[in-house]
Every structure is written in structure tokens, then in C-alpha cells.
Design an enzyme around this catalytic site. Structure first.
Site, PDB file in Angstrom:
ATOM      1  N   TRP A  64       0.817  -1.226   0.000  1.00  0.00           N
ATOM      2  CA  TRP A  64       0.000   0.000   0.000  1.00  0.00           C
ATOM      3  C   TRP A  64       0.850   1.274   0.000  1.00  0.00           C
ATOM      4  O   TRP A  64       1.853   1.358   0.716  1.00  0.00           O
ATOM      5  CB  TRP A  64      -0.869  -0.019   1.270  1.00  0.00           C
ATOM      6  N   ASN A 119       0.096   5.763   0.148  1.00  0.00           N
ATOM      7  CA  ASN A 119      -0.724   6.956  -0.036  1.00  0.00           C
ATOM      8  C   ASN A 119       0.181   8.170  -0.204  1.00  0.00           C
ATOM      9  O   ASN A 119       1.056   8.119  -1.092  1.00  0.00           O
ATOM     10  CB  ASN A 119      -1.872   7.092   0.977  1.00  0.00           C
ATOM     11  N   ASP A 120       0.022   9.227   0.522  1.00  0.00           N
ATOM     12  CA  ASP A 120       0.639  10.523   0.208  1.00  0.00           C
ATOM     13  C   ASP A 120       2.110  10.482  -0.202  1.00  0.00           C
ATOM     14  O   ASP A 120       2.915   9.817   0.461  1.00  0.00           O
ATOM     15  CB  ASP A 120       0.598  11.442   1.426  1.00  0.00           C
ATOM     16  N   GLN A 176       3.927   7.642   2.028  1.00  0.00           N
ATOM     17  CA  GLN A 176       3.234   6.843   3.031  1.00  0.00           C
ATOM     18  C   GLN A 176       3.158   5.411   2.516  1.00  0.00           C
ATOM     19  O   GLN A 176       2.632   5.158   1.431  1.00  0.00           O
ATOM     20  CB  GLN A 176       1.823   7.408   3.270  1.00  0.00           C
ATOM     21  N   TRP A 209      -4.068   0.286   4.167  1.00  0.00           N
ATOM     22  CA  TRP A 209      -3.458   1.336   4.976  1.00  0.00           C
ATOM     23  C   TRP A 209      -3.093   0.784   6.359  1.00  0.00           C
ATOM     24  O   TRP A 209      -3.874   0.051   6.971  1.00  0.00           O
ATOM     25  CB  TRP A 209      -4.453   2.497   5.141  1.00  0.00           C
ATOM     26  N   ASP A 225       1.377  16.819   9.134  1.00  0.00           N
ATOM     27  CA  ASP A 225       1.857  16.954   7.752  1.00  0.00           C
ATOM     28  C   ASP A 225       2.740  18.194   7.548  1.00  0.00           C
ATOM     29  O   ASP A 225       2.452  19.045   6.685  1.00  0.00           O
ATOM     30  CB  ASP A 225       0.674  16.963   6.761  1.00  0.00           C
ATOM     31  N   GLU A 264      -5.633  18.705   5.097  1.00  0.00           N
ATOM     32  CA  GLU A 264      -4.431  17.897   5.310  1.00  0.00           C
ATOM     33  C   GLU A 264      -3.337  18.389   4.357  1.00  0.00           C
ATOM     34  O   GLU A 264      -3.605  19.133   3.407  1.00  0.00           O
ATOM     35  CB  GLU A 264      -4.722  16.421   5.009  1.00  0.00           C
TER      36      GLU A 264
HETATM   37  C1  FRU Z   1      -3.615  12.327   4.021  1.00  0.00           C
HETATM   38  C2  FRU Z   1      -3.257  11.744   5.377  1.00  0.00           C
HETATM   39  C3  FRU Z   1      -2.327  12.665   6.126  1.00  0.00           C
HETATM   40  C4  FRU Z   1      -1.634  11.741   7.076  1.00  0.00           C
HETATM   41  C5  FRU Z   1      -1.493  10.492   6.227  1.00  0.00           C
HETATM   42  C6  FRU Z   1      -1.605   9.207   6.991  1.00  0.00           C
HETATM   43  O1  FRU Z   1      -3.965  11.394   3.070  1.00  0.00           O
HETATM   44  O2  FRU Z   1      -4.431  11.486   6.132  1.00  0.00           O
HETATM   45  O3  FRU Z   1      -2.972  13.759   6.752  1.00  0.00           O
HETATM   46  O4  FRU Z   1      -0.395  12.238   7.485  1.00  0.00           O
HETATM   47  O5  FRU Z   1      -2.540  10.531   5.277  1.00  0.00           O
HETATM   48  O6  FRU Z   1      -1.291   8.118   6.177  1.00  0.00           O
END
Ligand code: FRU
Length: 531
Positions: free
Chosen positions: A71, A73-74, A90, A98, A193, A247
């Protein structure tokens, strides 16, 4: 594992979307033996070159970065160091949902071809490693050495606090700072963040921090990256903030261009500050989206200009957590987003990886009728994988042919439409799976409809049509469409119209059906970045 309210909500959302089972690494510390350690090592089974089939699975993006597995993400900590663009992100080293948030790592020399590196930061006693940024400390303000790369991120444990790690080998390995957290927090829910940049006029570092469900961005300042002072909070009622969270902020200065007579962008010599705020939910159609404010910054306070808000970086469903690289050569501001949406991110049918990043985009502001708008252009480095253009045609049906001896990996399609006519066109495959587009002369919009776009069932995916404003008054509008195995990114109107959507056709769309009034239809195939 205790979680703040916002993360609890995030977790519930993910579980509701069919994903998000989280392994607490304290309970389950056994590393997955299949996790890539060094993909550039040919003996590593996750090396794309040494593993038949890997990187060519169904839906696997061919021109976008994805890790071999698990997985993401950001995008995090994006920083340019000595000719290398670093992307951290991430990452769950242990699974395809996640959880176990760490900073994965990849590098590139041309923003297009990527090498996956070892995981850079893993959960410690302060919690998971959430999103953040990295800077090059040229003048050794922090005392870790001249040119140390300093990463600032949120430690997400019982509370969200800001922490630091530093690298003295050009961002390849990081040491966690023993004085963490550098900005402690024991009271607030959402506080995360950190995005940091050097503000020359006051000779200080400036950090933007997001307040989640409180819909605000705080600015903090520092002379040494270790000790931070609160400066101000940006909150506003010029955009609706109801049931949404803010975020991943980013504050950048962008040049303003105008559109010259030949359609080229011409610098005006002026610039403005742009505050990027990622909002979820509350995006342009549903779920996640990247919002921008344009205004002034004096080193402590951001003041937005009175413009048309909300201003969106991208009108599509699938560009989130977008932030820019720091320390770029020649001042280019390059944004990368996570190509997904929290609305259904846990349900997208990708395995053994889950999620990609957008194509890198160079940002600017474009002045249209006296107002600045955010503009995105795919980085010029895309040329490194572009084959030559097909002949231009006005035919109402066109098959995209792969480069000789290859299968169709990805391509860029161009089409010009009259603005005084409602047009519809689609890209499709042999199974009849198609992404449908239409323009509307009353609202001046381009819309995309995913109702029949996808072979697999993805819950919450078939949202209503996605609409983008077509700015400008020229008699025609040209769309540049980048089609990969599971995404379609549209760029138009001098970069002010950007629309990124995930799609999951059984095989890549290879057919264009266009209206008779369309002109200048052509395409060029794009080479896979994984060969
Ligand atoms: C945004 C978020 C951030 C956080 C991260 C956690 O997608 O929620 O605010 O740091 O993902 O994975």
C-alpha cells in the site's frame, strides 16, 4: 494502538471501503520477507528486471511510479539532491491496506524512470511515521552538517507531534533525532503533515501544518529546524468547510504567465504565493481533492486575494495529497499527487501493490482576464519516453496502435474540439469498457463519466460525472490526454484544466470515438518505464 479522532474516522472510512485492516507492528513486528530491500540489486526477487511478470500485471501503471508491492498513499519528503529526485511516501511495508505507516522511498534522475529504495523511516516509540517534507540544510542551520537532508514528519502515536530525522548521505539513510518530538502536542487531535521551506527575507524556516477537521493551516518559524515558534493560523470562510478536513499543506511562490498570441505562456515577471490545501472529504466532485488559495505571504501570515474559490488544482477524482519537491534546480515547482481517493482507496483492485502517483506536473499561475489561475503541465521529461506523433486526422474513429513489436503500454492523445458545440467523445477497448467525455457550451465545462469505464467492480467508484471548467475564449479547445493501464489524465486550457481519473478497464483503452467536428486528432505511444 490509540488513535486521534481524525485517524479513527479515517480508519472507519477505510474499513467501510473494504480496506484498512491495520497490523500494529508492535503486535506484529515480523517483517514481510518479500518486501523489497534493494530493487536495484539483481538478486532481489522484487527487482522489476529480474522477476518475470512483475510490473506488467493487470492494471499496473506503465508510466507512473508504483512500489513493487504493498500500500501507498501521500507523497512525502520530496527533495532534489545532487541530480537525484527523491520521493518518499506513506507506505505499509507489511500489506496492501493502509497501516504501519512508514516512509517508502524511490529515486529518479529524470522524474520518469524510478528505482525503489529501502524503506527510509519506520514506526518508532512516538508512533507511525505520517506525512511530512524534507529540505537540504545548505548552511548547517540545524547542526547536522552542511547540506544535511532534514526530514520533518508527524509522529502519530497517542497524539500527533512533529519529529525530525536527518541524512548525511544525500537522503539515502536517515537518523532519527534524539530530541523528538520537536513540536510536542498532548492536547490537540489533528496537527500534522509539516511542509517546510526557507524564507529568504527573514532568514527563517517556515513550516505549514494542517489542522484536519478544524479546517485551518498553522505557520511556524525556526532558525535551526529544531526549535519552532508559532506564527499564525490561516482559517477562512471563503470556502465551505463543513464535514471536511484539511491535510497536507504546501506554501509556494509561483510565477504568473499570460497566454501569448501564439498560445505560448509568457512570463509577466510577477509572482504570487499559493497555499495548497488537500481536503478530504470535500473534493471537487466527492471525496478527496487539492484546493489552492492565491495571495501574499510576509514570512508569518498568509493573506488570500479575493478570487473565485474554491480553486482546484485538479478537477478529477484521483489526485490527492499533492505537494511539491523542495530544493529543485532552476526554481521549477513540481507537484506529485497520490492518484487515488479516500472514498474508495482501499477497494481499488490492484495487487500486489495498491496505488500509484500522478505524473509529475510543473506548476505556474496563468493570468486569464486579469485573474491568476493555477496551471499544471506534465514535466518536459515525459519526452524521454515519447515516440513520434501519428499523423493528424479528423476521422471520427481511431485505433491506437502500439509501437512496433510491443503491446500498448501507455499513450498521449490529442484532440481539438469546437467550443461552440456540445461534443461527446470516448476512449474504449474491445470489451466496450469506455471513459466518456462531453463538453457543455452553457456551463463551459468538460465532463467525464466512469459509469462504463471499468471491468472490475469498485465500490463507490461510479460517482456522478466529474466536471471541469474550460477557461479561455478561443474558438477551439485542445485536450492532451495521458492514458495508462488504470488512469486517464487530461490537461487543457493552458494548464488550467486538469482532470485525473482512475479507471480499471480489463485491457487498456485503445479506441477513440470522436465527433465529426473534432480536428487535430493524433497520438504518440509512451514507452513503459519498467523495461
Ligand atoms: C492524508 C493523510 C495525512 C496523514 C497520512 C496518513 O492522506 O491522512 O494527513 O499524514 O494521510 O497516512
Amino acid at each position: 494502538m490509540q488513535k486521534s479522532l481524525s485517524l479513527l474516522s479515517l480508519s472507519l472510512l477505510l474499513v467501510a471501503c473494504g480496506g484498512g485492516e491495520k497490523d500494529d507492528p508492535i503486535i506484529n513486528p515480523t517483517p514481510n520477507p518479500d518486501v523489497p530491500s534493494n530493487p536495484s540489486n539483481p538478486s532481489n526477487p522484487s527487482n522489476p528486471e529480474s522477476t518475470l511478470g512483475l510490473y506488467h500485471e493487470q492494471y499496473r501503471p506503465q508510466i507512473h511510479y508504483t512500489p513493487a508491492k504493498n500500500w501507498v498513499n501521500d507523497p512525502n519528503g520530496m527533495v532534489y539532491v545532487d541530480g537525484v529526485w527523491h520521493l518518499f511516501y506513506q507506505y505499509n511495508p507489511y500489506g496492501n491496506d493502509w497501516g504501519n505507516m512508514s516512509w517508502g522511498h524511490a529515486t529518479t534522475k529524470d522524474l520518469i524512470h524510478w528505482t525503489e529504495q529501502e524503506v527510509a523511516l519506520k514506526r518508532d516509540e512516538l508512533g507511525d511515521i505520517f506525512s511530512g517534507s524534507a529540505v537540504v540544510d545548505k548552511d548547517n542551520t540545524a547542526g547536522f552538517g552542511a547540506n544535511a537532508v532534514v526530514a520533518l514528519y508527524t509522529s502519530a502515536g497517542e497524539h500527533q507531534q512533529q519529529s525530525l530525522a536527518y541524512s548525511t548521505d544525500g537522503a539515502m539513510h536517515f537518523t532519527t533525532y534524539e530530541g523528538n518530538p520537536i513540536i510536542p502536542n498532548t492536547t490537540r487531535g489533528d496537527f500534522r503533515d509539516p511542509k517546510v521551506f526557507w524564507y529568504e527575507p527573514t532568514q527563517q524556516w517556515v513550516m505549514s501544518l494542517a489542522l484536519g477537521w478544524s479546517c485551518g493551516i498553522e505557520f511556524w518559524t525556526s532558525r535551526d529546524l529544531r526549535t519552532w515558534k508559532y506564527a499564525s493560523t490561516f482559517e477562512t470562510d471563503i470556502v465551505r468547510c463543513h464535514n471536511c478536513q484539511w491535510e497536507c499543506p504546501d506554501l509556494i511562490q509561483l510565477p504568473i504567465n499570460t497566454v501569448g498570441a501564439d498560445g505560448q505562456l509568457v512570463p509577466t515577471g510577477d509572482s504570487k504565493w499559493v497555499l495548497i490545501v488537500n481536503v478530504n472529504p470535500g473534493g471537487p466532485t466527492a471525496g478527496s481533492g487539492i484546493m489552492c488559495f492565491v495571495g501574499e505571504f510576509d514570512g508569518e501570515t498568509f493573506t488570500p486575494d479575493a478570487l473565485d474559490y474554491p480553486m482546484w488544482m485538479d478537477f478529477g477524482m484521483d489526485n490527492y495529497a499533492g505537494v511539491t519537491w523542495s530544493n529543485n534546480p532552476d526554481g521549477r515547482k513540481i507537484l506529485l499527487g497520490w492518484m487515488n481517493n479516500w472514498l474508495y482507496s482501499g477497494a481499488v483492485p490492484c495487487s500486489p501493490w495498491r496505488s500509484a502517483f500522478t505524473l509529475p506536473r510543473e506548476l505556474s499561475l496563468v493570468d486569464i482576464e486579469g485573474k491568476p489561475y493555477i496551471a499544471n503541465h506534465v514535466v518536459k521529461e515525459i519526452e524521454t519516453i515519447a515516440n513520434s506523433w501519428s499523423e493528424s486526422t479528423n476521422a471520427s474513429s481511431l485505433t491506437i496502435a502500439p509501437a512496433q513489436g510491443q503491446s500498448l503500454n501507455a499513450y498521449q492523445l490529442q484532440i481539438t474540439l469546437p467550443r461552440n458545440e456540445n461534443c461527446t467523445f470516448s476512449i474504449s477497448n474491445e470489451k466496450g469498457e469506455k471513459l466518456e467525455f462531453s463538453t457543455n457550451t452553457i456551463y463551459n465545462t468538460l465532463s467525464a463519466k466512469r459509469t462504463s469505464a471499468t471491468g472490475a467492480t469498485v465500490s463507490s467508484f461510479s460517482t456522478p460525472s466529474v466536471n471541469a471548467k474550460m477557461l479561455g475564449k478561443e474558438p477551439t479547445i485542445t485536450l492532451d490526454i495521458y492514458v495508462d493501464q488504470s488512469s486517464v489524465e487530461v490537461f487543457s486550457a493552458d494548464g488550467t484544466l486538469t482532470m485525473t481519473n482512475l479507471v480499471f478497464p480489463s485491457t487498456i483503452y485503445n479506441q477513440l470515438t470522436a465527433p465529426a467536428s473534432a480536428t487535430g486528432i493524433r497520438y504518440r505511444t509512451l514507452e513503459s518505464i519498467w523495461k
